[in-house]
Motif scaffolding. Structure first.
Motif, mmCIF file in Angstrom:
data_model
loop_
_atom_site.group_PDB
_atom_site.id
_atom_site.type_symbol
_atom_site.label_atom_id
_atom_site.label_comp_id
_atom_site.label_asym_id
_atom_site.label_seq_id
_atom_site.Cartn_x
_atom_site.Cartn_y
_atom_site.Cartn_z
ATOM 1 N N GLY A 150 -5.421 -0.327 2.012
ATOM 2 C CA GLY A 150 -5.352 1.083 1.680
ATOM 3 C C GLY A 150 -5.626 1.293 0.202
ATOM 4 O O GLY A 150 -5.808 0.342 -0.560
ATOM 5 N N LYS A 151 -5.656 2.554 -0.217
ATOM 6 C CA LYS A 151 -5.954 2.915 -1.602
ATOM 7 C C LYS A 151 -4.669 3.303 -2.322
ATOM 8 O O LYS A 151 -3.913 4.165 -1.867
ATOM 9 N N ALA A 152 -4.407 2.635 -3.462
ATOM 10 C CA ALA A 152 -3.215 2.938 -4.255
ATOM 11 C C ALA A 152 -3.313 4.348 -4.822
ATOM 12 O O ALA A 152 -4.352 4.762 -5.339
ATOM 13 N N MET A 153 -2.225 5.080 -4.748
ATOM 14 C CA MET A 153 -2.214 6.455 -5.228
ATOM 15 C C MET A 153 -1.595 6.588 -6.619
ATOM 16 O O MET A 153 -1.479 7.689 -7.160
ATOM 17 N N ARG A 154 -1.189 5.436 -7.215
ATOM 18 C CA ARG A 154 -0.628 5.449 -8.561
ATOM 19 C C ARG A 154 -0.693 4.036 -9.129
ATOM 20 O O ARG A 154 -0.932 3.074 -8.406
ATOM 21 N N ASN A 155 -0.488 3.923 -10.442
ATOM 22 C CA ASN A 155 -0.359 2.617 -11.074
ATOM 23 C C ASN A 155 1.011 2.040 -10.722
ATOM 24 O O ASN A 155 1.970 2.787 -10.494
ATOM 25 N N ALA A 156 1.113 0.722 -10.700
ATOM 26 C CA ALA A 156 2.406 0.111 -10.407
ATOM 27 C C ALA A 156 2.486 -1.264 -11.040
ATOM 28 O O ALA A 156 1.516 -2.034 -11.034
ATOM 29 N N ALA A 157 3.648 -1.563 -11.606
ATOM 30 C CA ALA A 157 3.941 -2.902 -12.112
ATOM 31 C C ALA A 157 4.623 -3.688 -10.998
ATOM 32 O O ALA A 157 5.018 -3.141 -9.964
ATOM 33 N N LEU A 158 4.764 -4.985 -11.222
ATOM 34 C CA LEU A 158 5.423 -5.840 -10.241
ATOM 35 C C LEU A 158 6.833 -5.323 -9.961
ATOM 36 O O LEU A 158 7.617 -5.085 -10.879
ATOM 37 N N GLY A 159 7.152 -5.113 -8.671
ATOM 38 C CA GLY A 159 8.468 -4.638 -8.289
ATOM 39 C C GLY A 159 8.604 -3.131 -8.251
ATOM 40 O O GLY A 159 9.650 -2.611 -7.863
ATOM 41 N N GLU A 160 7.556 -2.402 -8.639
ATOM 42 C CA GLU A 160 7.613 -0.943 -8.620
ATOM 43 C C GLU A 160 7.121 -0.400 -7.280
ATOM 44 O O GLU A 160 6.244 -1.002 -6.644
ATOM 45 N N PRO A 161 7.637 0.745 -6.863
ATOM 46 C CA PRO A 161 7.128 1.375 -5.645
ATOM 47 C C PRO A 161 5.723 1.898 -5.859
ATOM 48 O O PRO A 161 5.367 2.308 -6.968
ATOM 49 N N VAL A 162 4.934 1.875 -4.798
ATOM 50 C CA VAL A 162 3.572 2.390 -4.872
ATOM 51 C C VAL A 162 3.209 2.993 -3.521
ATOM 52 O O VAL A 162 3.419 2.381 -2.476
ATOM 53 N N ALA A 163 2.743 4.235 -3.540
ATOM 54 C CA ALA A 163 2.275 4.884 -2.319
ATOM 55 C C ALA A 163 0.847 4.439 -2.066
ATOM 56 O O ALA A 163 0.008 4.467 -2.967
ATOM 57 N N VAL A 164 0.569 4.012 -0.830
ATOM 58 C CA VAL A 164 -0.753 3.500 -0.468
ATOM 59 C C VAL A 164 -1.303 4.330 0.678
ATOM 60 O O VAL A 164 -0.649 4.487 1.714
ATOM 61 N N LEU A 165 -2.494 4.874 0.489
ATOM 62 C CA LEU A 165 -3.138 5.692 1.513
ATOM 63 C C LEU A 165 -3.964 4.808 2.436
ATOM 64 O O LEU A 165 -4.894 4.127 1.990
ATOM 65 N N ASN A 166 -3.602 4.800 3.715
ATOM 66 C CA ASN A 166 -4.421 4.113 4.721
ATOM 67 C C ASN A 166 -5.654 4.985 4.957
ATOM 68 O O ASN A 166 -5.568 6.037 5.585
ATOM 69 N N THR A 167 -6.799 4.555 4.444
ATOM 70 C CA THR A 167 -8.009 5.380 4.509
ATOM 71 C C THR A 167 -8.532 5.532 5.933
ATOM 72 O O THR A 167 -9.323 6.428 6.213
ATOM 73 N N ALA A 168 -8.077 4.663 6.838
ATOM 74 C CA ALA A 168 -8.527 4.766 8.230
ATOM 75 C C ALA A 168 -7.785 5.874 8.970
ATOM 76 O O ALA A 168 -8.342 6.542 9.842
ATOM 77 N N SER A 169 -6.486 6.071 8.630
ATOM 78 C CA SER A 169 -5.673 7.056 9.350
ATOM 79 C C SER A 169 -5.227 8.223 8.471
ATOM 80 O O SER A 169 -4.650 9.185 8.967
#
Length: 202
Positions: A150-169
């Motif tokens: 999927g495509k990351a929707m924000r920057n993230a460091a190790l251990g940080e939450p990151v929203a990921v867009l599943n481009t297929a769905s």
């Protein structure tokens, strides 16, 4: 001389038009993988056609990251037109581990934690995911290992939450960054939050 100059200019214009007309539009695969360490345009793009066997990178580890601009130029040289409609900065190609079924993707999305509070490691950390990067999200439970790209929707460091867009769905998965181009969801996400440096050492 003027006639010769005009002829040369016309020939150059025709060559440019011919090259543009020859370029075939392609789309980025949702989960680019390769089997042998030779990353080709066919591994990365749908519709690569005769350019499918053109090698654009070598993978020596679990994955290789290619700058989007470099990939776009290589595709153009091979006669392919990739417009990068999502504005990606990098494209990650990983070692093939076999196809992930649609049912498995649905299970991963359903099991992904939702509305988790924002968490940042003490003192911050090194960024491992950039916004618009292609990220592999893995969900492990009971010996079952599911993953999607999927495509990351924000920057993230190790251990940080990151929203990921599943481009297929077009569904968003809440995950935690576990390494460059990698994130985890489910029980493993809590382990990464608790001890991100353990994953950094892997």
């Amino acid at each position: 001389m003027t006639r010769i100059r005009r002829t040369l200019v016309l020939a150059a214009a025709l060559a440019a038009v011919s090259s543009a007309a020859w370029a075939g539009p392609v789309s980025l695969k949702s989960n680019p993988v390769d089997d042998d360490g030779r990353v080709t345009l066919g591994d990365i793009f749908d519709g690569a056609g005769a350019a499918a066997e053109v090698v654009v990178a070598q993978r020596v580890g679990p994955s290789v990251v290619i700058e989007a601009g470099q990939l776009q130029a290589q595709a153009r040289q091979a006669g392919l037109d990739w417009t990068n409609p999502n504005g990606l900065r990098r494209v990650a190609v990983r070692r093939s581990t076999g196809p992930v079924s649609a049912a498995a993707q649905t299970d991963l999305q359903a099991s992904a934690p939702q509305n988790r509070p924002v968490y940042r490691p003490a003192g911050g950390g090194q960024q491992v995911i950039a916004r618009n990067d292609m990220v592999r999200v893995t969900y492990q439970v009971g010996g079952v290992n599911l993953s999607i790209m999927g495509k990351a929707m924000r920057n993230a460091a190790l251990g940080e939450p990151v929203a990921v867009l599943n481009t297929a769905s077009n569904r968003v998965i809440d995950a935690v960054a576990s390494g460059p181009g990698q994130a985890v969801a489910g029980p493993a996400a809590d382990r990464v939050r608790a001890n991100p440096q353990q994953f950094a050492a892997r």
